[in-house]
Design an enzyme around this catalytic site. Structure first.
Site, PDB file in Angstrom:
ATOM      1  N   GLU A   1      18.282  12.981  -4.095  1.00 50.88           N
ATOM      2  CA  GLU A   1      17.839  13.387  -5.438  1.00 50.88           C
ATOM      3  C   GLU A   1      18.304  12.464  -6.560  1.00 50.88           C
ATOM      4  O   GLU A   1      18.688  12.931  -7.632  1.00 50.88           O
ATOM      5  CB  GLU A   1      18.336  14.820  -5.733  1.00 50.88           C
ATOM      6  CG  GLU A   1      17.796  15.841  -4.756  1.00 50.88           C
ATOM      7  CD  GLU A   1      18.421  17.214  -4.928  1.00 50.88           C
ATOM      8  OE1 GLU A   1      17.687  18.197  -4.833  1.00 50.88           O
ATOM      9  OE2 GLU A   1      19.650  17.307  -5.146  1.00 50.88           O
TER      10      GLU A   1
HETATM   11  C1  TNX Z   1      19.469  20.474  -2.679  1.00 53.49           C
HETATM   12  S1  TNX Z   1      20.291  19.243  -0.069  1.00 53.49           S
HETATM   13  C2  TNX Z   1      20.527  19.580  -2.805  1.00 53.49           C
HETATM   14  C3  TNX Z   1      21.778  20.051  -3.414  1.00 53.49           C
HETATM   15  C4  TNX Z   1      21.679  21.472  -3.906  1.00 53.49           C
HETATM   16  C5  TNX Z   1      20.942  22.294  -2.900  1.00 53.49           C
HETATM   17  C6  TNX Z   1      20.878  23.749  -3.247  1.00 53.49           C
HETATM   18  C7  TNX Z   1      20.499  18.111  -0.966  1.00 53.49           C
HETATM   19  C8  TNX Z   1      20.644  16.878  -0.258  1.00 53.49           C
HETATM   20  N1  TNX Z   1      20.530  18.319  -2.282  1.00 53.49           N
HETATM   21  O1  TNX Z   1      22.169  19.185  -4.452  1.00 53.49           O
HETATM   22  O2  TNX Z   1      22.958  21.966  -4.088  1.00 53.49           O
HETATM   23  O3  TNX Z   1      19.633  21.809  -2.779  1.00 53.49           O
HETATM   24  O4  TNX Z   1      20.326  24.470  -2.200  1.00 53.49           O
END
Ligand code: TNX
Length: 518
Positions: free
Chosen positions: A334
């Site tokens: 992300e």
């Molecule tokens: C996605 S899983 C994210 C996290 C969040 C999570 C909440 C991932 C690699 N990134 O930053 O905490 O969703 O479910």
């Protein structure tokens, strides 16, 4: 006359209903609840009874003696008995044996073990300490539930059903992840989590140590990371961090339970806590404010600046020195505000630094775009195609599909804690999926295991951790360990129902799913 008949009938009724429960000694292995289910199990009605004279033979190796000591301590806590023990191996009657035999050809895997319980003795045999540890977890599950208690339960018949078990894991990577960045959890909490997951033969604990909301590991060459970046948490809750000494203590404790800690420093996104601690990590040279919200994808390290790589080198050097396992997790998810080219350049450099300090790279599937080595592990979480591109480069894959394994997803819309972005995940849904076929175009040889992440935006204390993890994590542990033939919801849910009493004894604040009642 009538009255007599009534009295006799009443007496008969009382006698039937007052029949004592079958003594524990007669419980079969099937009536105990083995999770994960072992590969091969043969049962007999000649079980073993531990009494105050049962002697533990720990063999002549220091390592097996250490593991025997831990068993003796657990047994003493639960029974009040200090069993005699000997540092030799003599096949006497009324004995328990922990046999470390590196050359045992009948055991195929380092974590595999053989466990035989018969009238005269119990023998656990393994090639390694890890194998003995796994065998002992099975022995605990064969013993009465009171073995799990923190204090002595009087008058327990310490019976082990007659069994011959041959067991070994299907996947080498059986992990749990705890996000200590969104909310901070104390060393004591992490140790309790280690205790709980170890009993299901989980062997990796991935700690998500940094994120926008907090930096949780002391880095001596960049002290403000924790002095400033360690103070915040989601919702303005209390922050915190591990000193390096505390972190070493966690690593050592995990090792004792045959669990490897995999540390994650998430980058180049998810870095607001670092960006708030050091202005020079921002391209505009201005420190960011601490962040206590729940949004993702807004922060990035300054990819073009020299100092970013000095920072990275220092952080990874210090972290590698604290890490006894082979992997450092670079996050990489992300990074929505890092331009793609820069993201790839950054991760290429970051991977080289990890290699320079003698470790291999693990990252969320997103890192594959930078080009990854065949020694890397990509962690699949949301996009099968991207994870598959990582596998095509030769990397190994750990499966954490969010709708199945994200322990922070709610059980139902109504449950209080958790998120729902990947859906809701009741306990059957968490169990019913096949790691072998989840990614259609990835050869099964590249799937090295599964991991259950617990993100903690909505998780503020240990009770909430336990509520979300249990019982779903127990099912994941079975998917990671057991043979495909032994995996099936109908069998699992029956075993889980019986197992719930152990969770109660351990005071685990589990989610009482209606599926446990049916
Ligand atoms: C996605 S899983 C994210 C996290 C969040 C999570 C909440 C991932 C690699 N990134 O930053 O905490 O969703 O479910």
């Amino acid at each position: 006359m009538r009255t007599y008949i009534y009295i006799i009938a009443a007496l008969l009724y009382v006698c039937v209903s007052c029949t004592p429960e079958k003594p524990e000694v007669f419980l079969s292995a099937e009536e105990r609840s083995l999770i994960p289910y072992p590969n091969e199990i043969a049962t007999s009605d000649q079980g073993f009874l531990i009494d105050e004279n049962t002697t533990v033979y720990a063999g002549t190796r220091l390592e097996s003696q250490a593991i025997a000591q831990r068993f003796l301590q657990r047994f003493e806590k639960a029974s009040g008995w200090i069993l005699p023990s000997k540092n030799e191996s003599k096949l006497a009657k009324n004995s328990i044996h922990f046999v470390l035999d590196p050359n045992a050809i009948e055991i195929s895997n380092d974590e595999g073990y053989l466990l035989k319980a018969s009238k005269d003795r119990i023998i656990i045999r393994a090639k390694t300490m890890a194998g003995l540890h796994m065998g002992i977890q099975t022995l605990y599950q064969l013993l009465p539930d009171a073995i799990a208690a923190a204090t002595v339960t009087p008058a327990v018949v310490w019976a082990v059903p007659g069994v011959e078990i041959q067991d070994a894991p299907t996947y080498e990577y059986r992990g749990a992840m705890l996000d200590v960045a969104r909310h901070f959890f104390s060393v004591q909490d992490v140790k309790r989590y280690i205790d709980l997951i170890a009993s299901y033969k989980i062997n990796k604990l991935h700690l998500h140590l940094t994120d926008d909301q907090g930096w949780r590991i002391e880095i001596k060459s960049w002290p403000k990371l924790t002095e400033i970046g360690g103070t915040s948490a989601v919702g303005g809750d209390q922050g915190g961090f591990y000193t390096q000494a505390q972190y070493r203590d966690i690593v050592a404790y995990a090792k004792l339970h045959h669990i490897t800690i995999i540390p994650e420093i998430d980058m180049p996104g998810h870095t607001n806590a670092a960006l708030a601690s050091y202005p020079e990590l921002n391209c505009d040279g201005k420190a960011r404010a601490l962040y206590t919200g729940m949004k993702v994808g807004f922060s990035t390290l300054c990819v073009d600046s020299e100092v970013t790589y000095t920072f990275l080198d220092d952080v990874i050097r210090e972290l590698a020195a604290l890490t006894d396992g082979d992997y450092i997790h670079l996050g990489g998810d992300e990074s929505h505000v890092t331009p793609k080219k820069e993201y790839n350049l950054f991760l290429t450099k970051a991977q080289a630094i990890v290699k320079k300090y003698g470790k291999n790279v693990m990252g969320w599937e997103d890192i594959q775009s930078a080009g990854i080595s065949d020694e890397a592990i990509v962690q699949h979480w949301t996009n099968s195609e991207i994870a598959t591109l990582g596998a095509k480069q030769g990397a190994s894959v750990v499966l954490s599909p969010a709708p199945k394994t994200y322990l922070d997803m709610k059980y139902t819309k109504e449950t209080k804690i958790g998120l729902t972005w990947a859906g809701v995940t009741p306990i059957d849904s968490a169990y019913i999926w096949n790691p072998r076929t989840l990614l259609k175009d990835v050869p099964s040889s590249q799937i090295i295991g599964i991991e259950s992440p617990l993100w903690t935006e909505t998780v503020r204390d240990m009770n909430a951790i336990e509520y979300l993890a249990f019982p779903r994590l127990i099912g994941h542990a079975e998917l990671g360990w057991s043979k495909e033939d032994n995996i099936g919801w109908d069998s699992y849910i029956e075993r889980l129902k019986k197992h719930v009493n152990r969770l109660k004894i351990k005071e685990v604040d589990y989610y009482p799913s209606p599926l446990l009642e049916e």
